[in-house]
Motif scaffolding. Structure first.
Motif, short mmCIF file in Angstrom:
data_model
loop_
_atom_site.label_atom_id
_atom_site.label_comp_id
_atom_site.label_asym_id
_atom_site.label_seq_id
_atom_site.Cartn_x
_atom_site.Cartn_y
_atom_site.Cartn_z
N ARG A 104 0.83 -1.68 0.27
CA ARG A 104 0.10 0.40 -0.12
C ARG A 104 1.03 1.07 0.07
O ARG A 104 1.06 2.04 -1.18
CB ARG A 104 -1.37 0.14 0.89
N GLU A 105 2.00 1.07 0.92
CA GLU A 105 2.09 2.66 1.15
C GLU A 105 3.45 2.39 -0.09
O GLU A 105 3.65 3.48 -0.51
CB GLU A 105 3.24 3.00 2.28
N GLY A 106 4.00 1.06 -0.18
CA GLY A 106 5.22 0.79 -1.09
C GLY A 106 4.87 1.37 -2.38
O GLY A 106 5.73 1.58 -3.24
N VAL A 133 -8.94 2.34 7.71
CA VAL A 133 -9.63 3.99 7.89
C VAL A 133 -8.98 4.91 7.59
O VAL A 133 -8.69 4.89 9.01
CB VAL A 133 -10.89 3.73 7.90
N VAL A 134 -9.00 6.17 7.17
CA VAL A 134 -8.05 7.25 7.63
C VAL A 134 -9.14 8.45 7.00
O VAL A 134 -9.49 8.42 6.14
CB VAL A 134 -6.61 7.37 6.65
N ILE A 135 -8.47 9.50 7.28
CA ILE A 135 -8.74 10.84 6.83
C ILE A 135 -8.16 12.00 7.24
O ILE A 135 -7.84 12.04 8.75
CB ILE A 135 -10.64 10.96 7.57
N VAL A 177 -11.41 -2.81 12.14
CA VAL A 177 -11.62 -1.71 11.74
C VAL A 177 -10.48 -1.23 12.22
O VAL A 177 -10.45 -0.46 13.23
CB VAL A 177 -12.71 -0.92 11.43
N ARG A 178 -9.20 -0.13 11.91
CA ARG A 178 -8.95 0.74 12.10
C ARG A 178 -9.30 2.56 12.05
O ARG A 178 -8.87 2.70 10.63
CB ARG A 178 -8.00 -0.37 12.30
N PHE A 179 -9.06 3.07 13.22
CA PHE A 179 -9.63 4.83 12.60
C PHE A 179 -8.27 5.43 12.36
O PHE A 179 -7.85 5.31 13.45
CB PHE A 179 -10.41 5.04 12.68
N SER A 180 -7.65 6.38 11.30
CA SER A 180 -6.16 7.18 11.52
C SER A 180 -7.29 8.78 11.37
O SER A 180 -7.55 8.70 9.68
CB SER A 180 -5.16 6.61 10.99
N THR A 181 -6.18 9.41 12.07
CA THR A 181 -6.00 10.66 11.54
C THR A 181 -4.94 11.33 11.14
O THR A 181 -3.78 10.93 11.34
CB THR A 181 -5.93 11.69 12.87
N GLU A 182 -4.97 11.20 9.40
CA GLU A 182 -4.05 11.68 8.79
C GLU A 182 -3.11 12.75 9.46
O GLU A 182 -3.96 13.60 9.42
CB GLU A 182 -4.40 11.95 7.59
N ASP A 183 -1.77 12.82 8.90
CA ASP A 183 -1.47 14.81 9.28
C ASP A 183 -1.27 15.38 11.01
O ASP A 183 -1.39 15.81 11.52
CB ASP A 183 -1.65 15.65 8.72
N ILE A 188 -2.04 7.26 14.58
CA ILE A 188 -1.86 8.09 14.67
C ILE A 188 -0.45 7.85 13.65
O ILE A 188 0.05 7.17 13.38
CB ILE A 188 -0.77 8.37 16.18
N ALA A 189 -0.61 8.84 12.06
CA ALA A 189 -0.12 9.41 11.24
C ALA A 189 0.91 10.40 11.20
O ALA A 189 0.34 11.41 11.47
CB ALA A 189 -0.10 8.98 10.10
N ASP A 190 2.11 10.06 11.27
CA ASP A 190 3.11 11.36 11.06
C ASP A 190 3.17 11.68 9.25
O ASP A 190 4.39 11.15 8.73
CB ASP A 190 4.39 11.68 11.79
N THR A 191 1.98 11.75 8.33
CA THR A 191 2.46 11.98 7.24
C THR A 191 3.40 12.70 6.77
O THR A 191 3.96 12.00 5.76
CB THR A 191 0.83 12.51 6.96
N VAL A 192 3.86 13.55 6.88
CA VAL A 192 4.34 14.63 7.14
C VAL A 192 6.13 14.77 7.15
O VAL A 192 7.17 15.19 6.83
CB VAL A 192 4.45 15.58 6.80
C1 AKG Z 1 0.04 9.12 5.71
O1 AKG Z 1 -1.01 9.69 6.14
O2 AKG Z 1 1.25 9.12 5.76
C2 AKG Z 1 -0.84 7.60 5.14
O3 AKG Z 1 -0.26 6.98 4.56
C3 AKG Z 1 -1.66 6.87 5.77
C4 AKG Z 1 -1.53 6.17 6.84
C5 AKG Z 1 -2.72 5.56 8.24
O4 AKG Z 1 -3.52 4.99 6.95
O5 AKG Z 1 -2.61 5.87 8.74
#
Ligand code: AKG
Length: 413
Positions: free
Chosen positions: A41-43, A122-124, A160-166, A192-196
């Protein structure tokens, strides 16, 4: 009695693993972590990546052989092939659980559930950047949508996992409030996502620790490597109470990628060797790295954790001497535990005579310590002009040995 009382009051000596620094963190709770392997996915977001279905299957099997806990796949909403790949990989019967990554969106969730995966990640986006410039939704909308989507996925019996992008550029009050809301309705994990890639280990530790005290579900963390903190951040997250870490093979992903699988396993081996060795097959890391490197047309970096060509090469005379006496002097990772080999490099101007003597023994030559010292001096003189190869060193030793049998080795030098 007074003596006994003071004996009892003395804190117990902590158990110190020989692999750890001598100042263990008493808060550390790093065992029992799980790996969510996101190469598929990320890759796939790495600039060079293009995976056919066959290649994804090969990578999925190789990751399963390492023993990763989960495989995360590209959203089925991305393309027809992505949807098909979720079905194909879900039906392989791998030990790893299969997840797919989707937007916090009912249509995406429905599409994903129909592929047969075990769960949805799941992410937003929750930072003001992403709310304003990406999806344009406010926190009330995000919270209500998250509850709707999570409730639906759970009703279908999936994780189900819920994640907050950035996350690290999001408002802490917003974050804690949404994490609490989803925890209350039984989300499997929050993320928790350290998106940047802006977070440092101390910030990670603080945020995870705070989150740990407000939710009861598992906590997953995802770290980008823009400033070189992706492994340290993963470790800090585990110390803070996280349970799941996202990785990719060689760290590939968006921009310069995320926490690399091999690097995380090296770090965790250093922290809790028996847990890591019992759970994962560390000798299989090299195979999956080679498959992925060739699939995305890169070479494994020379200084890669574990598998880089110099990861177990010792050069300076002082290091070589100690390593030959006891490898733990300069190694916290045992190469044999990773299916790798240790090298002592000789033939350069830093060569010490102990390393030369070791080579004499390997070649089974009848030479004394003084002979090894003599040849070392010769190597250093020659290597000031250009380093010698191992063949050059062997030739020098054999010629010296031959000259010695003729009684002419002093001339040789
Ligand atoms: C990111 O925020 O960099 C992602 O690739 C999503 C990460 C996530 O789903 O927690």
């Amino acid at each position: 009695a007074a003596n006994n009382a003071s004996e009892n009051a003395r804190p117990k000596e902590p158990i110190v693993s020989p692999y750890m620094p001598k100042y263990p963190d008493p808060m550390s709770n790093i065992s029992n972590f799980k790996i969510i392997e996101s190469t598929l996915r990320e890759g796939e977001q790495f600039a060079n990546a293009f995976f056919t279905t066959e290649k994804k299957v090969e990578i999925a099997k190789a990751l399963d052989a390492v023993g990763v806990d989960y495989l995360e796949l590209t959203s089925p909403a991305a393309s027809e092939q992505s949807r098909n790949d979720c079905k194909v990989i879900s039906s392989l019967g791998l030990k790893a659980k299969i997840l797919t990554h989707t937007r916090c969106h009912m249509d995406d969730a429905k599409l994903a559930i129909d592929t047969g995966v075990d769960g949805l990640d799941v992410v937003i986006g929750t930072s003001s950047y992403l709310r304003e410039f990406s999806h344009g939704k406010d926190m009330d909308y995000i919270t209500n949508k998250a509850i709707e989507v999570i409730t639906y996925i759970k009703s279908k019996g999936l994780e189900v996992r819920f994640s907050t992008e950035d996350s690290f550029r999001s408002d802490l009050v917003d974050l804690l409030s949404i994490y609490k809301a989803v925890d209350k309705i039984g989300v499997t994990r929050v993320g928790i996502a350290d998106t940047v890639g802006c977070a440092n280990p101390r910030q990670v530790y603080e945020l995870v620790r705070t989150l740990r005290s407000v939710v009861s579900c598992d906590i997953e963390c995802h770290f980008h490597n823009d400033t070189g903190c992706a492994i340290a951040n993963a470790y800090a997250a585990l110390e803070g109470g996280a349970t799941h870490i996202d990785t990719s093979v060689l760290g590939i992903g968006e921009r310069n990628g995320i926490t690399p699988l091999g690097g995380l396993l090296a770090r965790m081996y250093a922290a809790d060797k028996s847990y890591v060795m019992n759970k994962y097959d560390l000798t299989k890391i090299r195979d999956v790295e080679n498959i992925v490197a060739s699939a995305v047309d890169v070479t494994v970096p020379f200084n890669n954790y574990i598998t880089g060509y110099c990861a177990f090469t010792h050069k300076a005379g002082i290091h070589a001497k100690a390593i030959l006496n006891n490898p733990s002097t300069y190694e916290i990772l045992k190469p044999e535990d990773f299916g790798m080999t240790r090298y002592v490099s000789i033939g350069h101007r830093l060569t010490g005579w102990n390393a030369v003597k070791n080579r004499v023994e390997q070649l089974d030559l009848d030479l004394t310590d003084q002979d090894a010292k003599n040849v070392t001096a010769k190597i250093k003189t020659l290597a000031d002009v250009r380093p010698l190869s191992l063949d050059d060193v062997d030739t020098l030793l054999r010629n010296y040995h031959h000259a010695k049998t003729q009684g002419s080795h002093n001339k040789f030098l």
